[in-house]
Motif scaffolding. Structure first.
Motif, PDB file in Angstrom:
ATOM      1  N   ALA A 224      75.042   7.580  -3.274  1.00 32.60           N
ATOM      2  CA  ALA A 224      75.137   6.374  -4.102  1.00 32.60           C
ATOM      3  C   ALA A 224      74.525   5.150  -3.429  1.00 32.60           C
ATOM      4  N   ASP A 225      74.559   5.100  -2.087  1.00 30.29           N
ATOM      5  CA  ASP A 225      74.062   3.907  -1.391  1.00 30.29           C
ATOM      6  C   ASP A 225      72.613   4.045  -0.952  1.00 30.29           C
ATOM      7  N   THR A 226      71.905   5.033  -1.480  1.00 30.06           N
ATOM      8  CA  THR A 226      70.548   5.338  -1.019  1.00 30.06           C
ATOM      9  C   THR A 226      69.544   5.173  -2.149  1.00 30.06           C
ATOM     10  N   ILE A 227      68.414   4.554  -1.848  1.00 30.27           N
ATOM     11  CA  ILE A 227      67.297   4.458  -2.780  1.00 30.27           C
ATOM     12  C   ILE A 227      66.202   5.404  -2.299  1.00 30.27           C
ATOM     13  N   VAL A 228      65.718   6.245  -3.186  1.00 29.13           N
ATOM     14  CA  VAL A 228      64.653   7.191  -2.864  1.00 29.13           C
ATOM     15  C   VAL A 228      63.312   6.472  -3.015  1.00 29.13           C
ATOM     16  N   VAL A 229      62.477   6.539  -1.989  1.00 28.07           N
ATOM     17  CA  VAL A 229      61.174   5.867  -2.016  1.00 28.07           C
ATOM     18  C   VAL A 229      60.089   6.903  -1.736  1.00 28.07           C
ATOM     19  N   ASN A 230      59.129   7.016  -2.648  1.00 32.01           N
ATOM     20  CA  ASN A 230      58.062   8.006  -2.464  1.00 32.01           C
ATOM     21  C   ASN A 230      56.677   7.379  -2.614  1.00 32.01           C
ATOM     22  N   ILE A 231      55.717   8.076  -2.044  1.00 30.52           N
ATOM     23  CA  ILE A 231      54.323   7.640  -2.057  1.00 30.52           C
ATOM     24  C   ILE A 231      53.686   7.972  -3.407  1.00 30.52           C
ATOM     25  N   GLY A 232      52.860   7.050  -3.920  1.00 28.10           N
ATOM     26  CA  GLY A 232      52.121   7.293  -5.152  1.00 28.10           C
ATOM     27  C   GLY A 232      50.646   7.549  -4.861  1.00 28.10           C
ATOM     28  N   ASP A 233      49.918   7.916  -5.911  1.00 26.93           N
ATOM     29  CA  ASP A 233      48.522   8.314  -5.749  1.00 26.93           C
ATOM     30  C   ASP A 233      47.625   7.194  -5.238  1.00 26.93           C
ATOM     31  N   MET A 234      47.934   5.942  -5.597  1.00 30.72           N
ATOM     32  CA  MET A 234      47.085   4.846  -5.111  1.00 30.72           C
ATOM     33  C   MET A 234      47.159   4.724  -3.587  1.00 30.72           C
ATOM     34  N   LEU A 235      48.367   4.873  -3.026  1.00 31.42           N
ATOM     35  CA  LEU A 235      48.496   4.783  -1.573  1.00 31.42           C
ATOM     36  C   LEU A 235      47.929   6.040  -0.902  1.00 31.42           C
ATOM     37  N   GLN A 236      48.082   7.188  -1.545  1.00 32.71           N
ATOM     38  CA  GLN A 236      47.453   8.399  -1.022  1.00 32.71           C
ATOM     39  C   GLN A 236      45.937   8.223  -0.930  1.00 32.71           C
ATOM     40  N   LEU A 238      44.249   5.288  -0.888  1.00 32.83           N
ATOM     41  CA  LEU A 238      43.937   4.217   0.048  1.00 32.83           C
ATOM     42  C   LEU A 238      43.972   4.726   1.497  1.00 32.83           C
ATOM     43  N   THR A 239      44.954   5.613   1.798  1.00 33.53           N
ATOM     44  CA  THR A 239      45.132   6.105   3.171  1.00 33.53           C
ATOM     45  C   THR A 239      44.463   7.459   3.399  1.00 33.53           C
ATOM     46  N   ARG A 278      39.919   1.013  -1.706  1.00 33.43           N
ATOM     47  CA  ARG A 278      38.834   1.497  -0.857  1.00 33.43           C
ATOM     48  C   ARG A 278      39.454   2.133   0.387  1.00 33.43           C
ATOM     49  N   THR A 279      39.032   3.339   0.716  1.00 34.28           N
ATOM     50  CA  THR A 279      39.627   4.075   1.824  1.00 34.28           C
ATOM     51  C   THR A 279      39.680   3.224   3.091  1.00 34.28           C
ATOM     52  N   LEU A 280      40.858   3.155   3.707  1.00 36.36           N
ATOM     53  CA  LEU A 280      41.024   2.378   4.931  1.00 36.36           C
ATOM     54  C   LEU A 280      40.302   3.071   6.091  1.00 36.36           C
ATOM     55  N   PRO A 281      39.475   2.338   6.834  1.00 32.79           N
ATOM     56  CA  PRO A 281      38.767   2.973   7.954  1.00 32.79           C
ATOM     57  C   PRO A 281      39.714   3.544   9.001  1.00 32.79           C
ATOM     58  N   GLN A 282      40.934   2.963   9.109  1.00 30.46           N
ATOM     59  CA  GLN A 282      41.928   3.483  10.063  1.00 30.46           C
ATOM     60  C   GLN A 282      42.358   4.912   9.715  1.00 30.46           C
ATOM     61  N   CYS A 283      42.093   5.329   8.470  1.00 31.22           N
ATOM     62  CA  CYS A 283      42.572   6.624   8.000  1.00 31.22           C
ATOM     63  C   CYS A 283      41.434   7.640   7.844  1.00 31.22           C
ATOM     64  N   VAL A 284      40.264   7.313   8.394  1.00 29.01           N
ATOM     65  CA  VAL A 284      39.114   8.216   8.333  1.00 29.01           C
ATOM     66  C   VAL A 284      38.799   8.679   9.756  1.00 29.01           C
ATOM     67  N   SER A 285      38.577   9.980   9.912  1.00 26.86           N
ATOM     68  CA  SER A 285      38.246  10.537  11.230  1.00 26.86           C
ATOM     69  C   SER A 285      37.395  11.782  11.027  1.00 26.86           C
ATOM     70  N   ALA A 286      36.960  12.360  12.131  1.00 30.27           N
ATOM     71  CA  ALA A 286      36.190  13.607  12.038  1.00 30.27           C
ATOM     72  C   ALA A 286      37.014  14.703  11.395  1.00 30.27           C
ATOM     73  N   ASP A 287      38.312  14.716  11.686  1.00 35.50           N
ATOM     74  CA  ASP A 287      39.194  15.729  11.106  1.00 35.50           C
ATOM     75  C   ASP A 287      39.637  15.376   9.688  1.00 35.50           C
ATOM     76  N   ASN A 288      39.481  14.128   9.303  1.00 30.81           N
ATOM     77  CA  ASN A 288      39.914  13.669   7.978  1.00 30.81           C
ATOM     78  C   ASN A 288      38.830  12.771   7.387  1.00 30.81           C
ATOM     79  N   PRO A 289      37.694  13.363   6.990  1.00 29.71           N
ATOM     80  CA  PRO A 289      36.598  12.552   6.446  1.00 29.71           C
ATOM     81  C   PRO A 289      36.997  11.888   5.134  1.00 29.71           C
ATOM     82  N   ASP A 290      36.269  10.843   4.796  1.00 33.21           N
ATOM     83  CA  ASP A 290      36.580  10.040   3.611  1.00 33.21           C
ATOM     84  C   ASP A 290      36.470  10.888   2.343  1.00 33.21           C
ATOM     85  N   ARG A 291      37.598  11.047   1.670  1.00 36.55           N
ATOM     86  CA  ARG A 291      37.622  11.826   0.421  1.00 36.55           C
ATOM     87  C   ARG A 291      37.152  11.010  -0.778  1.00 36.55           C
ATOM     88  N   TYR A 292      37.140   9.686  -0.653  1.00 34.98           N
ATOM     89  CA  TYR A 292      36.889   8.802  -1.799  1.00 34.98           C
ATOM     90  C   TYR A 292      35.830   7.763  -1.440  1.00 34.98           C
TER      91      TYR A 292
END
Length: 312
Positions: A224-236, A238-239, A278-292
């Motif tokens: 009862a005292d907890t709020i569920v917080v989840n990630i949406g597609d825009m943040l997915q 962006l990151t 726009r994809t954040l440069p902090q979230c792009v790497s050789a192992d995780n190339p820019d998907r967008y």
């Protein structure tokens, strides 16, 4: 509550910031979901909000339909039962809902894409209570985004001027009792949310399930005292999927529980309409190339997705 999906004390953001940011970031990287407790939103406000929402949904159908805006994509007011359909689903969801949006000056630059709110005159307290809950969840969501910004190497206030006039939505939902048997519909089909993050306050019954990375459906009924917080597609987006937008659904309960109504109230926190995802440069790497490689505005992305779920 499932032991697998973490619940974290957001007061630690003030008292134990480094460890809290690490724990929150790890929860979202793994699950895309977390419970947030000690959030500071008075239980009395949550309880009062649910009381006025129940009173609205108990009104006759023809009264509620006065507040349905044909062609409005459900942006404000009432959306009747049997319209919203999860992306790719064959059958509509078993729910009706109301949308409260941000109150903005009607001569402001976003007025053309953020229409004025509608308020049901039959429930006079609806406006005051619903908007108080809207503002409380908006503030809590901003704190969560501050922690996530720090986790990926951005300034704490990075999201502040990108969400301060965000096209965010408070959505009181009513899932009516299920009286038929062998129906193919579910209360909410498997889906991902469109926005940056979603805050779900006070779900009144079990039914929410989250799809794990192993492909298992994990029930997640918050205390009862907890709020569920989840990630949406825009943040997915962006990151670059550092924070995954996890598939979830609301299943039909078994036996006699199906004949009980279910109420829930998610708050969908959106960026400002002209924010460029726009994809954040902090979230792009050789192992995780820019998907967008092609950026898109929040408003264009929203319209694209609303068409997919048959709201426009």
């Amino acid at each position: 509550m499932s032991a697998s999906i973490p619940t974290l004390d957001i007061q630690r953001f003030d008292t134990d910031r480094t460890a809290f940011v690490a724990d929150l970031g790890a929860a979202y990287r793994e699950w895309g979901f977390a419970g947030i407790r000690n959030h500071g939103i008075p239980q009395s406000l949550i309880d009062r909000a649910y009381e006025v929402f129940r009173r609205f949904f108990a009104l006759p159908e023809q009264v509620k339909r006065k507040y349905h805006v044909p062609g409005g994509g459900g942006a404000r007011g009432y959306t009747p039962f049997g319209i919203e359909t999860a992306k790719g689903a064959e059958h509509y969801d078993l729910k009706e809902f109301w949308h409260v949006g941000r109150e903005i000056p009607r001569d402001g630059k976003y007025a053309d894409v953020m229409p004025p709110n509608l308020w049901p005159e039959e429930v006079p307290e609806f406006r005051e209570v619903a908007y108080a809950l809207y503002e409380a969840l908006d503030a809590l969501g901003s704190r969560v985004l501050s922690a996530l910004a720090l986790h990926i190497g951005l300034p704490e206030d990075w999201f502040a001027d990108k969400t301060d006039v965000g096209n965010s939505i408070l959505r009181p939902i009513h899932y009516p009792p299920i009286t038929a048997t062998d129906i193919p519909n579910v209360r909410a089909g498997a889906h991902e949310d469109i926005n940056l993050i979603t805050l779900l306050v006070g779900a009144s019954a079990e039914g929410l399930e989250v799809l794990s990375r192993k492909g298992e459906w994990v029930p997640f009924t918050a205390d009862a005292d907890t709020i569920v917080v989840n990630i949406g597609d825009m943040l997915q987006r962006l990151t670059n999927h550092v924070y995954p937008s996890t598939t979830h659904r609301v299943v039909n309960p078994p036996g006699d529980k199906a004949r009980q109504p279910r109420y829930s109230t998610p708050f969908f926190l959106h960026p400002n309409p002209d924010f460029l995802i726009r994809t954040l440069p902090q979230c792009v790497s050789a192992d995780n190339p820019d998907r967008y490689p092609e950026p898109i505005t929040a408003q264009d992305y929203l319209l694209e997705r609303l068409r997919e779920i048959k709201l426009v």
